[in-house]
Design a protein around this motif. Structure first.
Motif, PDB file in Angstrom:
ATOM      1  N   ALA A  60       0.729  -1.317   0.168  1.00  0.00           N
ATOM      2  CA  ALA A  60      -0.023  -0.122   0.037  1.00  0.00           C
ATOM      3  C   ALA A  60       0.815   1.254  -0.334  1.00  0.00           C
ATOM      4  O   ALA A  60       0.237   2.223  -0.022  1.00  0.00           O
ATOM      5  CB  ALA A  60      -0.902   0.096   1.046  1.00  0.00           C
ATOM      6  N   GLN A 146       4.436   5.894   3.058  1.00  0.00           N
ATOM      7  CA  GLN A 146       3.073   5.890   3.717  1.00  0.00           C
ATOM      8  C   GLN A 146       2.225   4.722   3.288  1.00  0.00           C
ATOM      9  O   GLN A 146       2.031   4.807   1.948  1.00  0.00           O
ATOM     10  CB  GLN A 146       2.392   7.059   3.907  1.00  0.00           C
ATOM     11  CG  GLN A 146       1.266   7.032   5.095  1.00  0.00           C
ATOM     12  CD  GLN A 146       0.529   8.332   4.928  1.00  0.00           C
ATOM     13  OE1 GLN A 146       0.743   9.095   4.154  1.00  0.00           O
ATOM     14  NE2 GLN A 146      -0.479   8.255   5.879  1.00  0.00           N
ATOM     15  N   SER A 147       1.871   3.766   4.281  1.00  0.00           N
ATOM     16  CA  SER A 147       0.828   2.841   3.772  1.00  0.00           C
ATOM     17  C   SER A 147      -0.627   3.388   3.606  1.00  0.00           C
ATOM     18  O   SER A 147      -1.433   3.551   4.813  1.00  0.00           O
ATOM     19  CB  SER A 147       0.967   1.490   4.434  1.00  0.00           C
ATOM     20  OG  SER A 147       2.053   0.854   4.353  1.00  0.00           O
ATOM     21  N   PHE A 148      -1.021   4.139   2.722  1.00  0.00           N
ATOM     22  CA  PHE A 148      -2.288   4.973   2.680  1.00  0.00           C
ATOM     23  C   PHE A 148      -2.741   5.187   1.310  1.00  0.00           C
ATOM     24  O   PHE A 148      -1.970   5.424   0.366  1.00  0.00           O
ATOM     25  CB  PHE A 148      -2.101   6.116   3.325  1.00  0.00           C
ATOM     26  CG  PHE A 148      -3.204   7.097   3.382  1.00  0.00           C
ATOM     27  CD1 PHE A 148      -4.486   6.745   3.780  1.00  0.00           C
ATOM     28  CD2 PHE A 148      -3.024   8.677   3.083  1.00  0.00           C
ATOM     29  CE1 PHE A 148      -5.677   7.505   3.692  1.00  0.00           C
ATOM     30  CE2 PHE A 148      -4.186   9.626   3.293  1.00  0.00           C
ATOM     31  CZ  PHE A 148      -5.635   8.938   3.429  1.00  0.00           C
TER      32      PHE A 148
ATOM     33  N   PHE B  25     -10.739   5.891   5.301  1.00  0.00           N
ATOM     34  CA  PHE B  25     -10.321   5.421   4.110  1.00  0.00           C
ATOM     35  C   PHE B  25      -8.974   4.994   4.029  1.00  0.00           C
ATOM     36  O   PHE B  25      -8.043   5.696   3.988  1.00  0.00           O
ATOM     37  CB  PHE B  25     -10.753   6.628   3.094  1.00  0.00           C
ATOM     38  CG  PHE B  25     -10.401   6.009   1.622  1.00  0.00           C
ATOM     39  CD1 PHE B  25     -11.553   5.427   0.722  1.00  0.00           C
ATOM     40  CD2 PHE B  25      -9.311   6.215   0.849  1.00  0.00           C
ATOM     41  CE1 PHE B  25     -11.292   4.800  -0.446  1.00  0.00           C
ATOM     42  CE2 PHE B  25      -9.346   5.581  -0.335  1.00  0.00           C
ATOM     43  CZ  PHE B  25     -10.044   5.318  -1.058  1.00  0.00           C
ATOM     44  N   GLY B  26      -8.690   3.710   3.388  1.00  0.00           N
ATOM     45  CA  GLY B  26      -7.444   3.266   2.996  1.00  0.00           C
ATOM     46  C   GLY B  26      -6.112   3.139   3.711  1.00  0.00           C
ATOM     47  O   GLY B  26      -5.102   3.200   3.652  1.00  0.00           O
ATOM     48  N   ARG B  27      -6.580   2.721   5.145  1.00  0.00           N
ATOM     49  CA  ARG B  27      -5.598   2.541   6.190  1.00  0.00           C
ATOM     50  C   ARG B  27      -5.464   1.330   6.660  1.00  0.00           C
ATOM     51  O   ARG B  27      -4.420   1.026   7.299  1.00  0.00           O
ATOM     52  CB  ARG B  27      -5.572   3.684   7.315  1.00  0.00           C
ATOM     53  CG  ARG B  27      -5.630   5.126   6.741  1.00  0.00           C
ATOM     54  CD  ARG B  27      -5.804   6.212   8.020  1.00  0.00           C
ATOM     55  NE  ARG B  27      -5.857   7.407   7.545  1.00  0.00           N
ATOM     56  CZ  ARG B  27      -4.847   8.246   7.088  1.00  0.00           C
ATOM     57  NH1 ARG B  27      -3.598   7.821   7.374  1.00  0.00           N
ATOM     58  NH2 ARG B  27      -4.975   9.480   6.855  1.00  0.00           N
ATOM     59  N   PHE B  29      -5.834  -2.830   6.247  1.00  0.00           N
ATOM     60  CA  PHE B  29      -5.694  -3.803   4.819  1.00  0.00           C
ATOM     61  C   PHE B  29      -5.920  -5.235   5.475  1.00  0.00           C
ATOM     62  O   PHE B  29      -5.997  -5.518   6.603  1.00  0.00           O
ATOM     63  CB  PHE B  29      -4.393  -3.833   4.217  1.00  0.00           C
ATOM     64  CG  PHE B  29      -3.994  -2.225   3.764  1.00  0.00           C
ATOM     65  CD1 PHE B  29      -4.548  -2.054   2.589  1.00  0.00           C
ATOM     66  CD2 PHE B  29      -3.567  -1.452   4.444  1.00  0.00           C
ATOM     67  CE1 PHE B  29      -4.531  -0.593   2.220  1.00  0.00           C
ATOM     68  CE2 PHE B  29      -3.298   0.025   4.029  1.00  0.00           C
ATOM     69  CZ  PHE B  29      -3.672   0.083   2.900  1.00  0.00           C
ATOM     70  N   TYR B  52      -1.057 -11.000   3.420  1.00  0.00           N
ATOM     71  CA  TYR B  52      -0.788  -9.771   2.999  1.00  0.00           C
ATOM     72  C   TYR B  52       0.643  -9.496   3.649  1.00  0.00           C
ATOM     73  O   TYR B  52       0.818  -9.793   4.866  1.00  0.00           O
ATOM     74  CB  TYR B  52      -1.672  -8.909   3.835  1.00  0.00           C
ATOM     75  CG  TYR B  52      -1.465  -7.284   3.458  1.00  0.00           C
ATOM     76  CD1 TYR B  52      -2.193  -6.738   2.761  1.00  0.00           C
ATOM     77  CD2 TYR B  52      -0.550  -6.325   4.349  1.00  0.00           C
ATOM     78  CE1 TYR B  52      -1.844  -5.245   2.187  1.00  0.00           C
ATOM     79  CE2 TYR B  52      -0.294  -5.167   3.831  1.00  0.00           C
ATOM     80  CZ  TYR B  52      -0.851  -4.633   2.984  1.00  0.00           C
ATOM     81  OH  TYR B  52      -0.824  -3.179   2.597  1.00  0.00           O
ATOM     82  N   ARG B 139      -8.234  -2.766  -4.607  1.00  0.00           N
ATOM     83  CA  ARG B 139      -6.937  -1.726  -5.184  1.00  0.00           C
ATOM     84  C   ARG B 139      -5.902  -2.666  -6.193  1.00  0.00           C
ATOM     85  O   ARG B 139      -5.009  -2.980  -5.492  1.00  0.00           O
ATOM     86  CB  ARG B 139      -6.140  -0.959  -4.464  1.00  0.00           C
ATOM     87  CG  ARG B 139      -4.930  -0.343  -4.737  1.00  0.00           C
ATOM     88  CD  ARG B 139      -5.210   0.565  -5.982  1.00  0.00           C
ATOM     89  NE  ARG B 139      -5.925   1.684  -6.012  1.00  0.00           N
ATOM     90  CZ  ARG B 139      -5.617   2.955  -5.242  1.00  0.00           C
ATOM     91  NH1 ARG B 139      -4.618   3.084  -5.098  1.00  0.00           N
ATOM     92  NH2 ARG B 139      -6.829   3.897  -5.299  1.00  0.00           N
ATOM     93  N   ILE B 162      -4.710  -5.336  -3.364  1.00  0.00           N
ATOM     94  CA  ILE B 162      -5.022  -5.262  -1.981  1.00  0.00           C
ATOM     95  C   ILE B 162      -6.459  -4.775  -1.549  1.00  0.00           C
ATOM     96  O   ILE B 162      -7.150  -4.266  -2.572  1.00  0.00           O
ATOM     97  CB  ILE B 162      -3.798  -4.514  -1.269  1.00  0.00           C
ATOM     98  CG1 ILE B 162      -4.008  -2.982  -1.893  1.00  0.00           C
ATOM     99  CG2 ILE B 162      -2.676  -5.067  -1.313  1.00  0.00           C
ATOM    100  CD1 ILE B 162      -3.114  -2.049  -1.146  1.00  0.00           C
TER     101      ILE B 162
END
Ligand SMILES: Cc1ncc(COP(=O)(O)O)c(C=O)c1O
Ligand SMILES: Cc1ncc(COP(=O)(O)O)c(C=O)c1O
Lengths: 365, 365
Positions: A60, A146-148, B25-27, B29, B52, B139, B162
């Motif tokens: 990510a 950054q994993s975002f 959002f999106g942090r 996984f 993952y 994604r 992911i």
């Protein structure tokens, strides 16, 4: 040197170095690399020289998705005395920070980074090829880690410097190339990222290059993205034309990279008494001059090849052949002089060269 | 399903799932991801679902330097019966291949990838939030992995999928936002990569977004890169205006992303009897209509928010307030209908939804 400290972790398994004649461009990497991390809490920290090794990066990480990244390219050359020389490295680090600004990446401490780079080159100096025309290519890169998945500037970054011993760009010395004017694809546009050295510009260029390559061209000449008339760059190089008694190069209009070889070539040409003009120039104007027999020479400038003469430039049906397709006088002299200075074989009137083995030294730029 | 086979390696340490109300959002996984590799010798191969985990990538991998990468974004929604639903996933995979074409990345087998995605979602379906308006963001990304510093298409790639459980884009439902017309920076230009979903476009957008954010705007409205007059997109969304009795959205001119929500909104609006016009529209024209009181509504469309009403649009000194800054009739109806269809709560007249738990099924697009 800044407050930051630099740790050195040497490898325990040194690679066998390839022979110089086995090297091409950018495929072989040395035993060590430089790394430094950024976080919002600690700023740039943990500067270290480590064994060359894969990075562990979360899938990510923003660089994979939104290409928030910048890079630089410079070289270490071996002097006749065997010392590693850098050519105007401060310019590269200043440009790195200019790219950082456009890409919302935090600024780096240029003085600290120069010292770290010198130490890395010092450690890896045996990797600098001995053969004439060869060198050690230096690639600093900053990636967002950054994993975002939100579209926003990253909170974390990694700065990496890797080194690659590279062959002469031209196997048989300086050699004129055939270029196509690109009419469909655009590399960069006013208000975009063309002035920054960031991955997206190069990704955008691949398709045009691939198409031109299939048609037998070495590179494309890029026109501006707005009117598709103004000459910008050639491949990954800046471009010069000798028109009458003037040397013309496109002005830095915001979508052109501010090449360090471009600046060096301009300084040398002016030093030699030439009129060098930075201005807008359209492909139509160039062709008009060409038809009048006024375009004496054309060449590209960049770290990879230093100076690359353009033998032929095809603009659709209109074909321009410069200097009978042979290397011109200016291209030859600039090439020889730049190489002479870079390799420490020639007087360095502008104090451009930094000797890595002489740490205490005042250098201008 | 293609000849390629899919291996599944389950994790041995499942994460504790966060509560729905903890998600943004999106942090976050999920436990597994999908991976597939490409090499010139083997094509796309080694398709696998794995725990993952970080990727091991060489620092010279081309993606870090030249941003040769593409991605997609779609969602899995939970139906009232608890089944995972995908919304028009074939469109995303077709667009992935269109992006691949522009970025010189080899095509993927869309049918195989859809089956692989369904299997991944099937395995991870407990990660789909149960709360109204929440979903599992998907994604897919392709990155170039050859270790080579030349500017050329990579010989090696990695495709990664992911998954991230995401909160409602609007915490309190659909909410009008304030947007600034961007006059300086450009996201994409004719001949560039705007039509492709590739990292460089997003890197180029960060600076404008950051500046607008500081001035209190949620996003910027992008004008074309050539004349800086034509309306293109808003943030990472397509944009619609209700002008008189027509619904106007910029035509796909080559620098605009072909949004799947855009297409779905157009189909729904036409189904409801509205005149939907895809055409060039300048910011000047919009402002003229606004001053005549003809602009009834403005909204963005995209997977993240579905429909995002624009309450206010500032074009320098000229401020436009649409529908008194409140969510308009069309935006509300499109939002409710799209959400209703996506969550399987409403009749799906276009056969858009794919139920992951019903493998044998004919779906149009
Ligand atoms: C797009 C582009 N233009 C010009 C240049 C030449 O710049 P420099 O002379 O600093 O190497 C480069 C490469 O370095 C480049 O990537
Ligand atoms: C630049 C851009 N435009 C438009 C969209 C909307 O496309 P879609 O409706 O397929 O999500 C997106 C994001 O998905 C985007 O990134």
């Amino acid at each position: 040197m800044a407050e930051q400290s630099l740790s050195v972790f040497k490898t325990t398994s040194y690679q066998e170095k390839p022979f110089d004649h086995e090297l091409s461009f950018g495929r072989t990497f040395t035993d060590h690399m430089f790394l430094m991390d950024y976080s919002e809490e600690s700023g740039w920290h943990d500067a270290r020289i480590t064994p060359y090794q894969p990075l562990q990066i979360d899938p990510a990480a923003m660089v994979f998705h939104y290409a928030q990244s910048v890079f630089e390219g410079l070289k270490a050359y071996r002097s006749p005395e065997g010392d590693p020389l850098l050519f105007r490295p401060k310019q590269n680090l200043a440009r790195l920070n200019q790219s950082n600004d456009r890409l919302c990446i935090p600024q780096v401490d240029e003085d600290f980074l120069l010292e770290a780079l010198k130490q890395l080159i010092h450690i890896e100096q045996d990797w600098i090829p001995h053969t004439e025309g060869m060198s050690l290519y230096i690639r600093p890169t900053i990636i967002s880690t950054q994993s975002f998945l939100g579209v926003a500037p990253s909170t974390n970054y990694k700065l990496i410097i890797i080194l690659s011993p590279v062959g002469a760009y031209y196997k048989e010395g300086i050699n004129p190339v055939k270029i196509a004017v690109e009419n469909e694809y655009v590399r960069a546009v006013r208000g975009g990222t063309g002035e920054a050295k960031t991955g997206g510009n190069y990704a955008a260029s691949l398709k045009a290059q691939e198409t031109a390559g299939k048609d037998g061209y070495a590179q494309v000449l890029w026109l501006d993205g707005v009117e598709k008339r103004y000459i910008e760059e050639v491949g990954s190089m800046n471009v010069f034309f000798k028109i009458g008694n003037e040397v013309v190069t496109p002005r830095l209009n915001g979508s052109i990279l501010n090449g360090i070889t471009r600046d060096s070539a301009m300084q040398l040409l002016r030093h030699w008494g030439y009129d060098v003009v930075e201005r807008d120039i359209t492909i139509d104007e160039l062709y008009d001059h060409y038809q009048q027999g006024d375009v004496k020479e054309a060449f590209g400038s960049g770290t990879a090849a230093a100076i690359s003469p353009i033998g032929q430039l095809d603009w659709g049906e209109n074909k321009m052949v410069f200097n009978n397709g042979e290397t011109g006088y200016l291209a030859r002299n600039l090439y020889d002089t730049l190489m002479g200075i870079q390799y420490g074989q020639q007087y360095d009137p502008f104090n451009w060269v930094v000797n890595v083995n002489q740490p205490v030294q005042s250098h201008v730029s």
